[in-house]
Design a protein around this motif. Structure first.
Motif, PDB file in Angstrom:
ATOM      1  N   SER A  38     -20.532  -2.323   8.377  1.00 25.99           N
ATOM      2  CA  SER A  38     -19.261  -2.091   7.693  1.00 25.99           C
ATOM      3  C   SER A  38     -19.228  -0.634   7.240  1.00 25.99           C
ATOM      4  CB  SER A  38     -19.136  -3.019   6.472  1.00 25.99           C
ATOM      5  OG  SER A  38     -20.212  -2.799   5.586  1.00 25.99           O
ATOM      6  N   GLY A  39     -18.083  -0.200   6.825  1.00 26.59           N
ATOM      7  CA  GLY A  39     -17.912   1.180   6.362  1.00 26.59           C
ATOM      8  C   GLY A  39     -17.715   1.190   4.858  1.00 26.59           C
ATOM      9  N   GLY A  40     -17.160   2.294   4.371  1.00 25.01           N
ATOM     10  CA  GLY A  40     -16.912   2.402   2.938  1.00 25.01           C
ATOM     11  C   GLY A  40     -18.189   2.741   2.176  1.00 25.01           C
ATOM     12  N   ARG A  41     -18.127   2.628   0.857  1.00 25.07           N
ATOM     13  CA  ARG A  41     -19.250   3.044   0.009  1.00 25.07           C
ATOM     14  C   ARG A  41     -20.344   1.974  -0.119  1.00 25.07           C
ATOM     15  NH1 ARG A  41     -14.826   4.000  -2.701  1.00 25.07           N
ATOM     16  NH2 ARG A  41     -15.225   2.176  -4.011  1.00 25.07           N
ATOM     17  N   THR A  42     -19.920   0.705  -0.188  1.00 25.29           N
ATOM     18  CA  THR A  42     -20.861  -0.355  -0.575  1.00 25.29           C
ATOM     19  C   THR A  42     -22.137  -0.389   0.260  1.00 25.29           C
ATOM     20  OG1 THR A  42     -19.010  -1.674  -1.369  1.00 25.29           O
ATOM     21  CG2 THR A  42     -21.067  -2.853  -0.960  1.00 25.29           C
ATOM     22  N   ASP A  69     -15.445  -1.334  12.127  1.00 28.76           N
ATOM     23  CA  ASP A  69     -14.246  -0.491  12.127  1.00 28.76           C
ATOM     24  C   ASP A  69     -14.655   0.953  11.906  1.00 28.76           C
ATOM     25  OD1 ASP A  69     -12.806  -0.283   8.829  1.00 28.76           O
ATOM     26  OD2 ASP A  69     -14.885  -0.744   9.351  1.00 28.76           O
ATOM     27  N   ARG A  71     -12.857   5.004  10.887  1.00 24.29           N
ATOM     28  CA  ARG A  71     -11.740   5.902  10.588  1.00 24.29           C
ATOM     29  C   ARG A  71     -11.633   6.871  11.753  1.00 24.29           C
ATOM     30  NH1 ARG A  71     -14.039   6.130   5.136  1.00 24.29           N
ATOM     31  NH2 ARG A  71     -13.751   4.044   4.305  1.00 24.29           N
ATOM     32  N   ASN A  81     -17.462   6.508   9.144  1.00 23.91           N
ATOM     33  CA  ASN A  81     -18.423   5.439   8.868  1.00 23.91           C
ATOM     34  C   ASN A  81     -19.710   5.665   9.670  1.00 23.91           C
ATOM     35  OD1 ASN A  81     -16.702   4.115   7.131  1.00 23.91           O
ATOM     36  ND2 ASN A  81     -15.857   2.781   8.725  1.00 23.91           N
ATOM     37  N   GLY A 139     -17.269  -5.549   4.339  1.00 24.95           N
ATOM     38  CA  GLY A 139     -16.966  -5.294   2.942  1.00 24.95           C
ATOM     39  C   GLY A 139     -15.570  -5.845   2.702  1.00 24.95           C
ATOM     40  N   MET A 140     -15.083  -5.684   1.483  1.00 28.36           N
ATOM     41  CA  MET A 140     -13.711  -6.082   1.171  1.00 28.36           C
ATOM     42  C   MET A 140     -13.126  -5.058   0.218  1.00 28.36           C
ATOM     43  SD  MET A 140     -12.132  -9.466  -0.681  1.00 28.36           S
ATOM     44  CE  MET A 140     -12.249  -8.735  -2.310  1.00 28.36           C
ATOM     45  N   GLY A 141     -11.900  -4.643   0.483  1.00 32.14           N
ATOM     46  CA  GLY A 141     -11.222  -3.724  -0.412  1.00 32.14           C
ATOM     47  C   GLY A 141     -10.618  -4.490  -1.583  1.00 32.14           C
ATOM     48  N   HIS A 145      -8.396  -6.436   1.937  1.00 32.73           N
ATOM     49  CA  HIS A 145      -8.608  -6.132   3.362  1.00 32.73           C
ATOM     50  C   HIS A 145     -10.087  -6.226   3.698  1.00 32.73           C
ATOM     51  CE1 HIS A 145      -9.795  -1.893   2.330  1.00 32.73           C
ATOM     52  NE2 HIS A 145     -10.500  -2.018   3.447  1.00 32.73           N
ATOM     53  N   THR A 146     -10.385  -6.409   4.994  1.00 33.63           N
ATOM     54  CA  THR A 146     -11.764  -6.329   5.471  1.00 33.63           C
ATOM     55  C   THR A 146     -11.766  -5.635   6.818  1.00 33.63           C
ATOM     56  OG1 THR A 146     -13.850  -7.514   5.753  1.00 33.63           O
ATOM     57  CG2 THR A 146     -11.858  -8.571   6.659  1.00 33.63           C
ATOM     58  N   ALA A 147     -12.890  -5.031   7.226  1.00 38.95           N
ATOM     59  CA  ALA A 147     -12.892  -4.115   8.365  1.00 38.95           C
ATOM     60  C   ALA A 147     -11.680  -3.221   8.162  1.00 38.95           C
ATOM     61  CB  ALA A 147     -12.881  -4.889   9.674  1.00 38.95           C
ATOM     62  N   ARG A 175      -7.101   4.009  12.342  1.00 39.63           N
ATOM     63  CA  ARG A 175      -8.379   3.290  12.341  1.00 39.63           C
ATOM     64  C   ARG A 175      -8.501   2.506  13.645  1.00 39.63           C
ATOM     65  NH1 ARG A 175     -10.333   1.939   6.951  1.00 39.63           N
ATOM     66  NH2 ARG A 175      -9.755   3.610   5.526  1.00 39.63           N
ATOM     67  N   LYS A 198     -12.777  -5.710  -7.567  1.00 43.64           N
ATOM     68  CA  LYS A 198     -12.555  -6.678  -6.486  1.00 43.64           C
ATOM     69  C   LYS A 198     -12.544  -8.127  -6.982  1.00 43.64           C
ATOM     70  CE  LYS A 198     -14.404  -3.264  -3.399  1.00 43.64           C
ATOM     71  NZ  LYS A 198     -15.424  -2.852  -2.443  1.00 43.64           N
TER      72      LYS A 198
HETATM   73  C1  6PG Z   1     -13.830   0.969   5.831  1.00 44.17           C
HETATM   74  C2  6PG Z   1     -14.443  -0.381   5.741  1.00 44.17           C
HETATM   75  C3  6PG Z   1     -13.698  -1.261   4.791  1.00 44.17           C
HETATM   76  C4  6PG Z   1     -14.600  -1.373   3.577  1.00 44.17           C
HETATM   77  C5  6PG Z   1     -13.797  -1.758   2.352  1.00 44.17           C
HETATM   78  C6  6PG Z   1     -14.656  -1.708   1.102  1.00 44.17           C
HETATM   79  O1  6PG Z   1     -13.976   1.609   6.860  1.00 44.17           O
HETATM   80  O2  6PG Z   1     -13.270   1.387   4.823  1.00 44.17           O
HETATM   81  O3  6PG Z   1     -15.030  -0.920   6.749  1.00 44.17           O
HETATM   82  O4  6PG Z   1     -13.348  -2.498   5.251  1.00 44.17           O
HETATM   83  O5  6PG Z   1     -15.613  -2.310   3.826  1.00 44.17           O
HETATM   84  O6  6PG Z   1     -12.750  -0.821   2.233  1.00 44.17           O
HETATM   85  O7  6PG Z   1     -14.963  -0.380   0.908  1.00 44.17           O
HETATM   86  P1  6PG Z   1     -15.929   0.078  -0.307  1.00 44.17           P
HETATM   87  O8  6PG Z   1     -17.257  -0.474  -0.005  1.00 44.17           O
HETATM   88  O9  6PG Z   1     -15.898   1.565  -0.241  1.00 44.17           O
HETATM   89  O10 6PG Z   1     -15.338  -0.493  -1.567  1.00 44.17           O
END
Ligand code: 6PG
Length: 239
Positions: A38-42, A69, A71, A81, A139-141, A145-147, A175, A198
């Motif tokens: 997954s992407g994002g910070r988590t 996914d 960007r 990511n 992850g989940m925003g 949202h996810t992915a 994306r 969340k």
């Molecule tokens: C992305 C992710 C996205 C991410 C959620 C949570 O590319 O942004 O894949 O689905 O998992 O946005 O993001 P955080 O972990 O940053 O809260």
């Protein structure tokens, strides 16, 4: 290690320790293994922990790495990511390039969605005409949202494509994302969701409240039945 669908830990640290142990067992249970990151910070905290504590405890050379996914930015962009995973996991563990299948965010999104779908077909086992990933990490925003499957595009959820090109609802950032069809075809799906921002969507989705179907994360339901949510206390308050 026995997990239930919803697993809540007192802290991100405790969650990460448990997730790493579970991942180690999962990878050890197969001769080869594929994971979609997954992407994002988590996931970054997890990546750093795996490098510092699991370098010799997991056979990293047998793992193929994909992304759920991306960007649509170049691989050296701060939003990438791939870049985050490269810096925090793949390079430190010297994962061989031939085992890394990144989404080329620098390409035309629609063309890249098609190209990546073919990469998945060519490099993963096909079951029922669909590539099957061993583990999809999600992850989940805070918006549910996810992915890169966002609440403003619920029309995409029944897509029979493997990947889709979409735009971030606020930023408009292009994306490329796995479809829900591909996610739900995985052997196993695991969410890591942390933080109080969340908690509202986590409550709605985990309790199956009536408006949960407004949120793409609620459609994640792998046919294998192997779905695990990893929460910290802030995201999933427990009495
Ligand atoms: C992305 C992710 C996205 C991410 C959620 C949570 O590319 O942004 O894949 O689905 O998992 O946005 O993001 P955080 O972990 O940053 O809260």
């Amino acid at each position: 290690m026995t997990l239930s669908t919803h697993n809540t830990y007192p802290s991100v640290e405790a969650l990460t320790i448990a997730f790493a142990e579970w991942l180690g067992e999962l990878v050890a249970s197969k001769d080869s293994f594929s994971i979609a990151l997954s992407g994002g910070r988590t996931p970054i905290y997890l990546f750093d922990y795996l490098v510092s504590h699991y370098r010799d405890k997991i056979d990293w050379q047998k793992i193929k790495f994909y992304w759920g996914d991306e960007r649509c930015v170049p691989p050296d962009h701060t939003d990438s990511n791939y870049r985050a995973a490269h810096e925090h996991l793949l390079a430190p563990l010297a994962i061989p390039a031939e085992n890394i299948f990144r989404i080329q965010g620098e390409q035309d999104p629609a063309e890249e969605a098609q190209r990546y779908a073919q990469v998945l077909r060519d490099t993963l086992p096909m079951t029922g005409g669909i590539p099957q990933v061993d583990l999809v990490l999600l992850g989940m925003g805070a918006d549910g949202h996810t992915a890169s499957l966002f609440p403003n595009r619920l029309d995409l959820l029944p897509s029979t494509q493997i990947c889709e090109a979409v735009e971030h609802p606020e930023s408009g950032q292009p994306r490329v994302t796995f479809t829900m069809e591909l996610i739900n075809h995985a052997q196993c799906v695991a969410f890591i969701v942390t933080g109080a921002d969340k908690a509202e969507k986590v409550r709605i989705i985990t309790r199956g409240e009536k408006n949960s179907k407004l949120y793409p994360a609620s459609y994640v339901n792998p046919r294998s039945g192997q779905l695990y949510w990893f929460f910290d206390q802030a995201a999933h308050p427990q009495p």
